[in-house]
Scaffold this motif. Structure first.
Motif, PDB file in Angstrom:
ATOM      1  N   GLY A  45       0.815  -1.216   0.000  1.00 31.44           N
ATOM      2  CA  GLY A  45       0.000   0.000   0.000  1.00 31.44           C
ATOM      3  C   GLY A  45       0.845   1.260   0.000  1.00 31.44           C
ATOM      4  O   GLY A  45       0.556   2.221  -0.726  1.00 31.44           O
ATOM      5  N   VAL A  46       1.901   1.257   0.797  1.00 27.66           N
ATOM      6  CA  VAL A  46       2.797   2.414   0.831  1.00 27.66           C
ATOM      7  C   VAL A  46       3.481   2.581  -0.521  1.00 27.66           C
ATOM      8  O   VAL A  46       3.608   3.701  -1.036  1.00 27.66           O
ATOM      9  CB  VAL A  46       3.833   2.271   1.980  1.00 27.66           C
ATOM     10  CG1 VAL A  46       4.931   3.313   1.870  1.00 27.66           C
ATOM     11  CG2 VAL A  46       3.130   2.364   3.330  1.00 27.66           C
ATOM     12  N   ASP A  48       2.324   1.768  -3.395  1.00 25.90           N
ATOM     13  CA  ASP A  48       1.325   2.299  -4.326  1.00 25.90           C
ATOM     14  C   ASP A  48       1.224   3.815  -4.175  1.00 25.90           C
ATOM     15  O   ASP A  48       1.188   4.548  -5.165  1.00 25.90           O
ATOM     16  CB  ASP A  48      -0.031   1.639  -4.066  1.00 25.90           C
ATOM     17  CG  ASP A  48      -1.065   1.982  -5.113  1.00 25.90           C
ATOM     18  OD1 ASP A  48      -0.700   2.377  -6.246  1.00 25.90           O
ATOM     19  OD2 ASP A  48      -2.269   1.851  -4.815  1.00 25.90           O
ATOM     20  N   ALA A  49       1.201   4.280  -2.935  1.00 29.70           N
ATOM     21  CA  ALA A  49       1.137   5.721  -2.686  1.00 29.70           C
ATOM     22  C   ALA A  49       2.405   6.422  -3.182  1.00 29.70           C
ATOM     23  O   ALA A  49       2.332   7.492  -3.795  1.00 29.70           O
ATOM     24  CB  ALA A  49       0.922   5.989  -1.197  1.00 29.70           C
ATOM     25  N   GLY A  52       2.566   6.528  -7.085  1.00 28.92           N
ATOM     26  CA  GLY A  52       1.591   7.511  -7.563  1.00 28.92           C
ATOM     27  C   GLY A  52       2.043   8.939  -7.307  1.00 28.92           C
ATOM     28  O   GLY A  52       1.914   9.817  -8.170  1.00 28.92           O
ATOM     29  N   PHE A  53       2.595   9.177  -6.122  1.00 23.35           N
ATOM     30  CA  PHE A  53       3.095  10.509  -5.775  1.00 23.35           C
ATOM     31  C   PHE A  53       4.227  10.919  -6.714  1.00 23.35           C
ATOM     32  O   PHE A  53       4.233  12.028  -7.252  1.00 23.35           O
ATOM     33  CB  PHE A  53       3.575  10.524  -4.316  1.00 23.35           C
ATOM     34  CG  PHE A  53       4.267  11.792  -3.929  1.00 23.35           C
ATOM     35  CD1 PHE A  53       3.539  12.947  -3.654  1.00 23.35           C
ATOM     36  CD2 PHE A  53       5.655  11.852  -3.850  1.00 23.35           C
ATOM     37  CE1 PHE A  53       4.178  14.130  -3.299  1.00 23.35           C
ATOM     38  CE2 PHE A  53       6.310  13.023  -3.495  1.00 23.35           C
ATOM     39  CZ  PHE A  53       5.564  14.165  -3.221  1.00 23.35           C
ATOM     40  N   ASP A  73      -2.598  -3.329  -8.656  1.00 20.07           N
ATOM     41  CA  ASP A  73      -3.674  -3.214  -7.662  1.00 20.07           C
ATOM     42  C   ASP A  73      -4.620  -4.405  -7.743  1.00 20.07           C
ATOM     43  O   ASP A  73      -4.989  -4.994  -6.723  1.00 20.07           O
ATOM     44  CB  ASP A  73      -4.461  -1.920  -7.867  1.00 20.07           C
ATOM     45  CG  ASP A  73      -3.639  -0.675  -7.586  1.00 20.07           C
ATOM     46  OD1 ASP A  73      -2.572  -0.794  -6.947  1.00 20.07           O
ATOM     47  OD2 ASP A  73      -4.055   0.421  -8.019  1.00 20.07           O
TER      48      ASP A  73
END
Length: 188
Positions: A45-46, A48-49, A52-53, A73
């Motif tokens: 999850g981290v 993915d963030a 994306g960032f 995902d």
């Protein structure tokens, strides 16, 4: 041939790393190592963030990333849901619903592509909410199993949310797809 710089491929490398975490999570669930499964899920999850960032903030987005990110995902969530369903931690009907939705959407995209009418890939807001609910439900279940925490009432609330959002999402996608495909001229 256009060459992608290393800096532009960093989000893609992170995304590929997330894909490589999928078998680790499946192994952890199958081995009843739920704390490990939860920890790896949090790392995924981290990541993915972070990817994306980086892609948005530093203009590192790419066509490959636009394809890999949703694939990562889906691979992660479908694998977790199937594994938890087999393990008996979540209802099998919910697994079938979540996986069937994704199969229907992918099938519709393939059919439209075969007919030469590719569907523009733009996620609906309800699908984004559905993904958030799916992630939240998976996290609550894995966390509860991994750390022997009582998940009620959050597990039930999230399970109902996943169910309703999945049904609404697939319905809206199918309506849009039917509209899109209805403009195909019959062959004579």
């Amino acid at each position: 041939m256009k060459c992608m710089s290393l800096s532009n491929s960093i989000p893609n490398i992170i995304t590929i790393g997330r894909i490589l975490l999928v078998p680790v999570i499946v192994w952890a669930i199958a081995s009843n190592e739920m704390a490990i499964a939860f920890a790896v899920f949090v790392i995924a999850g981290v990541s993915d963030a972070v990817d994306g960032f980086l892609a948005k903030r530093f203009n590192m987005s790419s066509e490959l990333g636009a394809l890999l990110d949703p694939l990562a995902d889906k691979a992660l969530l479908v694998s977790i849901y199937v594994s938890l369903g087999i393990w008996g931690a979540i209802p099998r009907w919910l697994v079938i619903l979540v996986v069937s939705r994704d199969i229907m959407i992918v099938g519709a995209v393939i059919i439209s592509w075969l007919f030469g009418k590719p569907v523009p890939m733009k996620p609906l807001m309800v699908s984004k909410l559905n993904t958030v609910a799916q992630v939240g439900f998976a996290a609550v279940v894995l966390g509860a199993l991994g750390f022997d925490i009582e998940p009620a009432p959050y597990d039930l609330i999230l399970m109902i949310s996943v169910t309703l959002l999945t049904l609404v999402s697939v319905s809206l996608y199918l309506i849009e797809w039917t509209r899109h495909m209805s403009t195909i001229e019959p062959r004579r």
